[in-house]
Design a protein around this motif. Structure first.
Motif, PDB file in Angstrom:
ATOM      1  N   ASP A   1      -8.842  12.300  34.793  1.00 14.99           N
ATOM      2  CA  ASP A   1      -9.676  13.503  34.686  1.00 14.99           C
ATOM      3  C   ASP A   1     -10.614  13.621  35.886  1.00 14.99           C
ATOM      4  N   GLU A   2     -11.257  12.509  36.233  1.00 15.21           N
ATOM      5  CA  GLU A   2     -12.193  12.513  37.355  1.00 15.21           C
ATOM      6  C   GLU A   2     -11.477  12.811  38.670  1.00 15.21           C
ATOM      7  N   ASN A   3     -10.281  12.222  38.835  1.00 11.89           N
ATOM      8  CA  ASN A   3      -9.533  12.458  40.062  1.00 11.89           C
ATOM      9  C   ASN A   3      -9.065  13.908  40.161  1.00 11.89           C
ATOM     10  N   LEU A   4      -8.652  14.480  39.025  1.00  5.67           N
ATOM     11  CA  LEU A   4      -8.222  15.876  39.022  1.00  5.67           C
ATOM     12  C   LEU A   4      -9.387  16.796  39.359  1.00  5.67           C
ATOM     13  N   LEU A   5     -10.554  16.503  38.792  1.00  4.90           N
ATOM     14  CA  LEU A   5     -11.754  17.274  39.127  1.00  4.90           C
ATOM     15  C   LEU A   5     -12.036  17.204  40.624  1.00  4.90           C
ATOM     16  N   SER A   6     -11.904  16.021  41.195  1.00  3.38           N
ATOM     17  CA  SER A   6     -12.200  15.841  42.614  1.00  3.38           C
ATOM     18  C   SER A   6     -11.220  16.617  43.478  1.00  3.38           C
ATOM     19  N   VAL A   7      -9.919  16.501  43.178  1.00  2.00           N
ATOM     20  CA  VAL A   7      -8.906  17.194  43.970  1.00  2.00           C
ATOM     21  C   VAL A   7      -9.041  18.707  43.826  1.00  2.00           C
ATOM     22  N   GLY A   8      -9.408  19.158  42.618  1.00  5.65           N
ATOM     23  CA  GLY A   8      -9.472  20.591  42.365  1.00  5.65           C
ATOM     24  C   GLY A   8     -10.730  21.265  42.859  1.00  5.65           C
ATOM     25  N   ARG A   9     -11.858  20.553  42.891  1.00  4.77           N
ATOM     26  CA  ARG A   9     -13.128  21.220  43.151  1.00  4.77           C
ATOM     27  C   ARG A   9     -13.938  20.661  44.317  1.00  4.77           C
ATOM     28  N   ARG A  10     -13.710  19.456  44.753  1.00  8.12           N
ATOM     29  CA  ARG A  10     -14.457  18.925  45.886  1.00  8.12           C
ATOM     30  C   ARG A  10     -13.799  19.335  47.196  1.00  8.12           C
ATOM     31  N   SER A  11     -14.597  19.424  48.238  1.00 12.12           N
ATOM     32  CA  SER A  11     -14.044  19.655  49.571  1.00 12.12           C
ATOM     33  C   SER A  11     -13.281  18.412  50.015  1.00 12.12           C
ATOM     34  N   ALA A  12     -12.519  18.539  51.104  1.00 14.34           N
ATOM     35  CA  ALA A  12     -11.752  17.396  51.599  1.00 14.34           C
ATOM     36  C   ALA A  12     -12.664  16.220  51.909  1.00 14.34           C
ATOM     37  N   LEU A  13     -13.810  16.484  52.545  1.00 17.07           N
ATOM     38  CA  LEU A  13     -14.740  15.410  52.890  1.00 17.07           C
ATOM     39  C   LEU A  13     -15.334  14.781  51.633  1.00 17.07           C
ATOM     40  N   GLU A  14     -15.686  15.614  50.660  1.00 18.00           N
ATOM     41  CA  GLU A  14     -16.233  15.092  49.404  1.00 18.00           C
ATOM     42  C   GLU A  14     -15.186  14.293  48.643  1.00 18.00           C
ATOM     43  N   ARG A  15     -13.944  14.759  48.661  1.00 14.12           N
ATOM     44  CA  ARG A  15     -12.859  14.039  47.985  1.00 14.12           C
ATOM     45  C   ARG A  15     -12.695  12.638  48.558  1.00 14.12           C
ATOM     46  N   ALA A  16     -12.656  12.559  49.876  1.00 19.73           N
ATOM     47  CA  ALA A  16     -12.469  11.268  50.527  1.00 19.73           C
ATOM     48  C   ALA A  16     -13.636  10.332  50.216  1.00 19.73           C
ATOM     49  N   ALA A  17     -14.855  10.862  50.258  1.00 23.56           N
ATOM     50  CA  ALA A  17     -16.035  10.046  49.959  1.00 23.56           C
ATOM     51  C   ALA A  17     -15.986   9.541  48.520  1.00 23.56           C
ATOM     52  N   TYR A  18     -15.624  10.415  47.589  1.00 23.20           N
ATOM     53  CA  TYR A  18     -15.532  10.009  46.187  1.00 23.20           C
ATOM     54  C   TYR A  18     -14.475   8.929  45.996  1.00 23.20           C
ATOM     55  N   LEU A  19     -13.292   9.154  46.551  1.00 24.88           N
ATOM     56  CA  LEU A  19     -12.196   8.200  46.362  1.00 24.88           C
ATOM     57  C   LEU A  19     -12.583   6.811  46.843  1.00 24.88           C
TER      58      LEU A  19
END
Length: 251
Positions: free
Chosen positions: A149-167
């Motif tokens: 769920d958290e990963n889907l939220l990140s891929v769907g709503r975070r920017s590319a930079l935010e996604r990478a930082a979160y991951l």
């Protein structure tokens, strides 16, 4: 299963399991430990890049990752890959195939690994006679769903930079809780291709995105590995508050 993976005799008695010494994991009751000793059939040792389970396969076994790193993924017919999650020690591998009968994803190792091997046909006895362990398996499945769920939220709503930082912050915190960074530099054994396949980005876009994190001194990129330099910076950039998980079970 890859030819690089080889079955071995049991090497680590359950009483001496290194995961049991980690306060991150809940202790077993005496009867639970006795059952798990009987449930375990041996250990599987595999090199980096080994296929542990493949999508569409029927496996008579499920596993607990005892040491090392791995990841779960699915493939499109044209060869494009989506990494679903990363597996660390204590994670249960292959439960989907044990319950549904056919694996809906594949599992590959990122580093040399050791896995505890369990026979699928013993699961009914676990659920029938050990409700505490049955709850643990349900908890692990629910946790996997939560991470997706958290990963889907990140891929769907975070920017590319935010996604990478979160991951990277997410993987780092999980590994840090297991003691990967204790007394030594922790290197997350992922390539830029792994990051791209997790975030749904091209390798070129991923390279540019990671370069921004490097320039901000949040991470340092090594050959086939990532070192976290500023965990708080990654969390702030991604808008992620961190793991809330307390003591957790494993089988």
């Amino acid at each position: 299963m890859s030819e690089q993976a080889t079955q071995t005799a049991r090497r680590v008695p359950c009483e001496q399991c290194p995961l049991r010494a980690n306060p991150h994991f809940r202790p077993f009751e005496a009867e639970e430990l006795k059952f798990v000793k009987q449930f375990k059939r041996g250990e599987l040792v595999a090199d980096a890049g080994s296929m542990i389970l493949s999508e569409g396969s029927h496996s008579a076994q499920l596993f607990t990752l005892l040491s090392g790193w791995a990841f779960r993924y699915k493939m499109l017919e044209d060869g494009r890959r989506q990494i679903l999650n990363y597996l660390l020690p204590g994670d249960l591998v292959g439960l989907q195939g044990s319950v549904i009968g056919e694996m809906q994803h594949s599992v590959e190792t990122l580093s040399p690994v050791v896995l505890c091997v369990f026979q699928r046909d013993s699961l009914p006895g676990l659920f029938r006679n050990h409700p505490g362990l049955a709850f643990d398996i349900t908890w692990l499945a629910s946790r996997e769903e939560r991470m997706l769920d958290e990963n889907l939220l990140s891929v769907g709503r975070r920017s590319a930079l935010e996604r990478a930082a979160y991951l990277i912050a997410f993987i780092y915190q999980r590994a840090n809780r297991l003691g990967f960074g204790t007394g030594r530099k922790m290197l997350i054994p992922i390539t830029q291709q792994h990051v791209a396949d997790t975030l749904g980005l091209s390798v070129v876009h991923t390279n540019k995105t990671l370069r921004k994190l490097v320039d901000r001194k949040f991470i340092r990129w090594h050959d086939s590995a990532c070192e976290v330099l500023d965990e708080a910076g990654l969390m702030e950039l991604s808008g992620w508050s961190g793991l809330e998980e307390g003591q957790r079970p494993f089988i």
